[in-house]
Design an enzyme around this catalytic site. Structure first.
Site, mmCIF file in Angstrom:
data_model
loop_
_atom_site.group_PDB
_atom_site.id
_atom_site.type_symbol
_atom_site.label_atom_id
_atom_site.label_comp_id
_atom_site.label_asym_id
_atom_site.label_seq_id
_atom_site.Cartn_x
_atom_site.Cartn_y
_atom_site.Cartn_z
ATOM 1 N N HIS A 241 0.836 -1.198 0.000
ATOM 2 C CA HIS A 241 0.000 0.000 0.000
ATOM 3 C C HIS A 241 0.877 1.258 0.000
ATOM 4 C CE1 HIS A 241 -2.936 -2.954 1.500
ATOM 5 N NE2 HIS A 241 -3.853 -2.132 1.013
ATOM 6 N N ASP A 314 -4.936 -5.749 -7.836
ATOM 7 C CA ASP A 314 -5.145 -5.138 -6.534
ATOM 8 C C ASP A 314 -5.404 -3.656 -6.800
ATOM 9 O OD1 ASP A 314 -5.329 -4.812 -3.791
ATOM 10 O OD2 ASP A 314 -3.422 -5.801 -3.354
#
Length: 594
Positions: A241, A314
């Site tokens: 992330h 993702d």
């Protein structure tokens, strides 16, 4: 709500004659006919799965309208669908999509209605991340289960299948047909900041079996499961992330470790596979993330592993995929690599127009888009979306959070709690000698936004079991004053329960000073089981693997002797003073001997 007849008409009559086939692709001719009538702009839209703020497709709160205008340039989900013709929408708690099951069902129906009203309108594939454990988007009163590592500690494929079946039934009832679960990563790195307890464990074979079982449960309930994060995110100390992890496994190790659960998922007929924003030089030495790697996605996943289902990225807002290329290049490169669904780009307008221009300019062919759209439509057809995209309030009431489902979750949780230390048979605690309890420790925010705090849940559960338990939250980094307050409070207790969360030096000090009072101390790891290595003086230690209510209540029943500890470590715990040595091996776990 439009009738079934209206829905069928909206899909040009094709859906009425669909005899769904998950493997033979018997309906490709009909689906290709749908694709042939789509404009280029509609085709581009089908590839995107996008977030949108609000509890309603047409009448969100003003704050959500403002957020949509700022991030997407539209006011509502209905406007986003009309402008971009997106093929999928992802729900998040923080986007205010998931207040309660009946609201979610209304939102899902509103999204479907908005899409089917468009020319050549198709139903939307609605998705979410409902992994259970520490990653949940739909909270109570829906049934919440233990997370993957807890299921790994239970070791039961039957339980994994039951989790998928029940959770799948509840998701389908509220209009969510694609779940980004299970995690197929093999967590071999205790320092992994992004996977950890989201993984079933560190043994590839055990992970593979539980992945396949959960897939069977979800897909048997009519919800697409998603194995993630290909080609394997289990051995990294960097969170994708916020950074760009590099996996240094050799090709041989990848075959023996990371690939095993994905092969198992494919054999189980997995509907979708999510990519990882990681570098994996042994599989592709270009420096590109796997999400953008043709050798990894087309060469290995499609070619060597023989996977022909949907590949979803993702989130494209994560740093791991944005490090090397701009947001306009990422979606184009992902499609060139072999991706089908483009998930949650930072700017839908930038990403959507980039793909459109890539086709218009010849970098991507329309035929390439058609390949992905065919896979997406196959999945929508297999899930019954082309025939009946709507859900009912009666279905929600009959299915979501039923007593039978909640009881099943509690039974499964009881089989996961792992007893690692129990000196002088301190546990189970006896109400006659240890009736007054102090519960201290960390109170991380609830994963689902509707449960907790952990100290309060533990105290309430123990009180219901006949103890008198008081909660005193001390946080993840308790100050000296907080530690002193807890030590003082311990003087009036017969025993202390302390929850550790990714243990810090301050938490360690707290526990050590509580032990020094002479009061019996029971520590509970409410996230990573590795915490136990830092606390050699604690007389009793349990691993609960998460701080969700279902797991904490199970731990309380084990503490009280209402349930036996049956879990076994699905990962090894290394010694704190010598990480090369194992303190507790895979499979370790104590029982009460009765």
């Amino acid at each position: 709500m439009p009738s079934r007849r209206t829905v069928l008409a909206a899909t040009a009559g094709v859906a009425a004659s669909l005899a769904i086939s998950g493997t033979a692709h018997a309906n490709d001719k009909k689906l290709r006919s749908l694709i042939s009538r789509m404009t280029l702009e509609e085709k581009v839209g089908q590839l995107f799965v996008m977030r949108v703020y609000g509890h309603s497709a047409t009448a969100p709160d003003q704050a959500d309208i403002d957020a949509n205008l700022k991030e997407i340039g539209v006011r509502t989900a209905a406007e986003m669908i009309a402008r971009y013709r997106v093929g999928g929408i992802i729900y998040f708690t923080w986007a205010h999509n998931t207040r309660d099951p009946h609201q979610i069902a209304d939102l899902s129906n509103g999204i479907q209605k908005a899409s089917l009203r468009q020319p050549r309108g198709l139903p939307v594939l609605i998705s979410t991340d409902q992994e259970h454990g520490i990653v949940c988007r739909v909270g109570e009163p829906a049934t919440l289960f233990p997370g993957a590592m807890a299921i790994g500690a239970g070791g039961s494929r039957k339980d994994a299948r039951s989790l998928g079946r029940i959770a799948g039934q509840e998701l389908r009832a509220i209009g969510i047909r694609q779940n980004y679960s299970p995690v197929a990563d093999v967590n071999v790195n205790p320092a992994n900041p992004v996977i950890g307890v989201r993984s079933f464990g560190s043994e590839a074979g055990a992970v593979a079996g539980l992945v396949a079982a959960e897939v069977a449960g979800y897909q048997g309930a009519g919800v697409a499961a998603t194995a993630k994060h290909f080609p394997g995110h289990g051995d990294t100390a960097v969170d994708s992330h916020y950074g760009f992890p590099v996996i240094t496994h050799s090709r041989e190790l990848w075959e023996k470790l990371d690939a095993v659960p994905f092969r198992s998922a494919i054999r189980a007929g997995i509907d979708s596979i999510m990519t990882a924003h990681i570098q994996f030089p042994a599989l592709d030495d270009s420096g590109d993330p796997a999400t953008l790697s043709h050798p990894i996605l087309t060469g290995i996943l499609r070619g060597e592993l023989g996977y022909d289902g949907v590949v979803v990225t993702d989130s494209l807002g994560m740093e791991g995929v944005r490090t090397k290329y701009g947001d306009d290049r990422v979606p184009v490169l992902a499609l060139k690599a072999g991706v089908d669904q483009l998930l949650n780009p930072p700017s839908l307008d930038v990403a959507w127009n980039a793909v459109l221009k890539a086709v218009q300019g010849g970098e991507l062919t329309e035929a390439r888009l058609d390949e992905s759209i065919l896979r997406i439509l196959r999945l929508k057809a297999r899930l019954g979306l082309l025939e009946e995209p709507y859900v009912s309030h009666g279905g929600v009431t009959r299915t979501v959070g039923t007593p039978a489902h909640l009881a099943a979750a509690d039974r499964i949780a009881e089989r996961t709690t792992t007893l690692l230390v129990n000196e002088r048979r301190l546990l189970p605690l006896d109400r006659r000698t240890h009736g007054k309890l102090l519960v201290v420790g960390a109170d991380p925010a609830s994963p689902s936004g509707t449960t907790g705090p952990p100290t309060g849940v533990l105290a309430a559960a123990l009180t219901e079991l006949g103890f008198t338990a008081t909660a005193l939250p001390t946080g993840t980094a308790p100050s000296a004053a907080t530690v002193a307050q807890a030590v003082a409070a311990a003087q009036d207790a017969d025993a202390v329960i302390v929850g550790t969360y990714n243990i810090t030096a301050a938490q360690k000090t707290l526990v050590e000073q509580l032990v020094a009072t002479g009061r019996p101390v029971v520590a509970v790891a409410i996230r990573n089981p590795y915490d136990v290595a830092q606390l050699p003086t604690v007389p009793a230690y349990l691993a609960a693997y998460s701080w969700t209510d279902v797991e904490l209540r199970a731990a309380a029943r084990v503490i009280a002797g209402q349930a036996a500890p049956r879990g076994r470590l699905p990962v090894p715990v290394q010694r704190a003073d010598d990480p090369a040595k194992v303190l507790y091996p895979v499979g370790y776990g104590l029982s009460y001997g009765r």
